[in-house]
Design a protein around this motif. Structure first.
Motif, PDB file in Angstrom:
ATOM      1  N   VAL A  12       0.858  -1.173   0.000  1.00  0.00           N
ATOM      2  CA  VAL A  12       0.000   0.000   0.000  1.00  0.00           C
ATOM      3  C   VAL A  12       0.900   1.230   0.000  1.00  0.00           C
ATOM      4  CG1 VAL A  12      -1.764   1.267   1.290  1.00  0.00           C
ATOM      5  CG2 VAL A  12      -1.803  -1.232   1.249  1.00  0.00           C
ATOM      6  N   LYS A  13       0.737   2.053  -1.010  1.00  0.00           N
ATOM      7  CA  LYS A  13       1.606   3.225  -1.139  1.00  0.00           C
ATOM      8  C   LYS A  13       0.939   4.499  -0.654  1.00  0.00           C
ATOM      9  CE  LYS A  13       4.315   1.279  -4.829  1.00  0.00           C
ATOM     10  NZ  LYS A  13       5.695   1.205  -4.534  1.00  0.00           N
ATOM     11  N   GLU A  14      -0.389   4.479  -0.593  1.00  0.00           N
ATOM     12  CA  GLU A  14      -1.099   5.663  -0.109  1.00  0.00           C
ATOM     13  C   GLU A  14      -2.383   5.253   0.592  1.00  0.00           C
ATOM     14  OE1 GLU A  14      -3.708   7.099  -3.932  1.00  0.00           O
ATOM     15  OE2 GLU A  14      -1.616   7.732  -3.865  1.00  0.00           O
ATOM     16  N   VAL A  15      -2.832   6.111   1.496  1.00  0.00           N
ATOM     17  CA  VAL A  15      -4.092   5.891   2.200  1.00  0.00           C
ATOM     18  C   VAL A  15      -4.866   7.209   2.200  1.00  0.00           C
ATOM     19  CG1 VAL A  15      -3.267   4.049   3.708  1.00  0.00           C
ATOM     20  CG2 VAL A  15      -3.063   6.408   4.461  1.00  0.00           C
ATOM     21  N   THR A  16      -6.180   7.079   2.309  1.00  0.00           N
ATOM     22  CA  THR A  16      -7.027   8.265   2.401  1.00  0.00           C
ATOM     23  C   THR A  16      -7.544   8.355   3.836  1.00  0.00           C
ATOM     24  OG1 THR A  16      -7.660   8.049   0.094  1.00  0.00           O
ATOM     25  CG2 THR A  16      -9.072   9.424   1.479  1.00  0.00           C
ATOM     26  N   ILE A  17      -7.246   9.471   4.459  1.00  0.00           N
ATOM     27  CA  ILE A  17      -7.693   9.724   5.832  1.00  0.00           C
ATOM     28  C   ILE A  17      -8.353  11.092   5.841  1.00  0.00           C
ATOM     29  CG2 ILE A  17      -7.002   9.925   8.250  1.00  0.00           C
ATOM     30  CD1 ILE A  17      -4.427   8.375   7.508  1.00  0.00           C
ATOM     31  N   PHE A  18      -9.597  11.147   6.296  1.00  0.00           N
ATOM     32  CA  PHE A  18     -10.359  12.404   6.335  1.00  0.00           C
ATOM     33  C   PHE A  18     -10.374  13.088   4.970  1.00  0.00           C
ATOM     34  CE2 PHE A  18      -8.542  12.074  10.741  1.00  0.00           C
ATOM     35  CZ  PHE A  18      -9.688  11.603  11.325  1.00  0.00           C
ATOM     36  N   ASP A  19     -10.628  12.280   3.934  1.00  0.00           N
ATOM     37  CA  ASP A  19     -10.752  12.759   2.553  1.00  0.00           C
ATOM     38  C   ASP A  19      -9.463  13.372   1.999  1.00  0.00           C
ATOM     39  OD1 ASP A  19     -13.439  11.952   2.414  1.00  0.00           O
ATOM     40  OD2 ASP A  19     -14.088  13.819   3.348  1.00  0.00           O
ATOM     41  N   LYS A  20      -8.331  13.039   2.590  1.00  0.00           N
ATOM     42  CA  LYS A  20      -7.038  13.510   2.092  1.00  0.00           C
ATOM     43  C   LYS A  20      -6.139  12.299   1.901  1.00  0.00           C
ATOM     44  CE  LYS A  20      -7.375  17.931   4.443  1.00  0.00           C
ATOM     45  NZ  LYS A  20      -6.888  18.769   5.531  1.00  0.00           N
ATOM     46  N   LYS A  21      -5.369  12.308   0.810  1.00  0.00           N
ATOM     47  CA  LYS A  21      -4.454  11.197   0.537  1.00  0.00           C
ATOM     48  C   LYS A  21      -3.093  11.479   1.154  1.00  0.00           C
ATOM     49  CE  LYS A  21      -6.617   9.430  -3.563  1.00  0.00           C
ATOM     50  NZ  LYS A  21      -6.461   8.895  -4.895  1.00  0.00           N
ATOM     51  N   TYR A  22      -2.531  10.415   1.732  1.00  0.00           N
ATOM     52  CA  TYR A  22      -1.211  10.509   2.347  1.00  0.00           C
ATOM     53  C   TYR A  22      -0.355   9.360   1.830  1.00  0.00           C
ATOM     54  CZ  TYR A  22      -3.497  13.578   5.739  1.00  0.00           C
ATOM     55  OH  TYR A  22      -4.195  14.593   6.334  1.00  0.00           O
ATOM     56  N   ALA A  23       0.902   9.616   1.601  1.00  0.00           N
ATOM     57  CA  ALA A  23       1.854   8.569   1.246  1.00  0.00           C
ATOM     58  C   ALA A  23       2.157   7.775   2.503  1.00  0.00           C
ATOM     59  CB  ALA A  23       3.127   9.179   0.669  1.00  0.00           C
ATOM     60  N   THR A  24       2.078   6.459   2.407  1.00  0.00           N
ATOM     61  CA  THR A  24       2.317   5.636   3.596  1.00  0.00           C
ATOM     62  C   THR A  24       3.739   5.800   4.110  1.00  0.00           C
ATOM     63  OG1 THR A  24       2.784   3.733   2.178  1.00  0.00           O
ATOM     64  CG2 THR A  24       0.548   3.921   3.063  1.00  0.00           C
ATOM     65  N   LYS A  25       4.675   6.113   3.241  1.00  0.00           N
ATOM     66  CA  LYS A  25       6.066   6.290   3.676  1.00  0.00           C
ATOM     67  C   LYS A  25       6.221   7.511   4.571  1.00  0.00           C
ATOM     68  CE  LYS A  25       7.588   8.756  -0.497  1.00  0.00           C
ATOM     69  NZ  LYS A  25       7.796  10.069   0.058  1.00  0.00           N
ATOM     70  N   ASP A  26       5.261   8.456   4.504  1.00  0.00           N
ATOM     71  CA  ASP A  26       5.334   9.670   5.315  1.00  0.00           C
ATOM     72  C   ASP A  26       4.671   9.517   6.687  1.00  0.00           C
ATOM     73  OD1 ASP A  26       6.601  10.930   3.192  1.00  0.00           O
ATOM     74  OD2 ASP A  26       4.742  11.844   2.440  1.00  0.00           O
ATOM     75  N   LEU A  27       3.932   8.439   6.885  1.00  0.00           N
ATOM     76  CA  LEU A  27       3.187   8.276   8.131  1.00  0.00           C
ATOM     77  C   LEU A  27       4.090   7.769   9.249  1.00  0.00           C
ATOM     78  CD1 LEU A  27      -0.075   6.620   6.756  1.00  0.00           C
ATOM     79  CD2 LEU A  27       0.377   9.050   7.148  1.00  0.00           C
TER      80      LEU A  27
END
Length: 87
Positions: A12-27
């Motif tokens: 998984v390279k990205e996730v959507t949280i609260f209608d915003k996409k985030y790169a999983t590597k940044d979490l």
């Protein structure tokens, strides 16, 4: 086995949280842990809602059967006694 099935799991390279996409590597680890916990709770809530709907249907059916049995067996309800108020 289907020729088109990929046995490798996709990362998984990205996730959507609260209608915003985030790169999983940044979490951060705590964000990932909380995100996973929220997903698990949402899944459990959906499962509980499904179980509740099944139970409500079963209860409605059982109550209908109970009413039918009372009527079939001609069971009369008790008469309420008049309440006399004393002065």
């Amino acid at each position: 086995m289907d020729k088109n099935m990929n046995t490798e799991s996709k990362e998984v390279k990205e996730v959507t949280i609260f209608d915003k996409k985030y790169a999983t590597k940044d979490l951060t680890n705590k964000v990932v842990a909380q995100f996973v916990a929220c997903q698990r709770m949402a899944t459990e809530m959906n499962e509980a809602n499904y179980k509740m709907a099944v139970i409500e249907g079963a209860l409605t059916h059982a109550q209908g059967q109970l009413q039918k049995f009372i009527e079939e067996d001609k069971i009369a309800p008790m008469l309420e006694e008049a309440v006399v108020e004393s002065e």
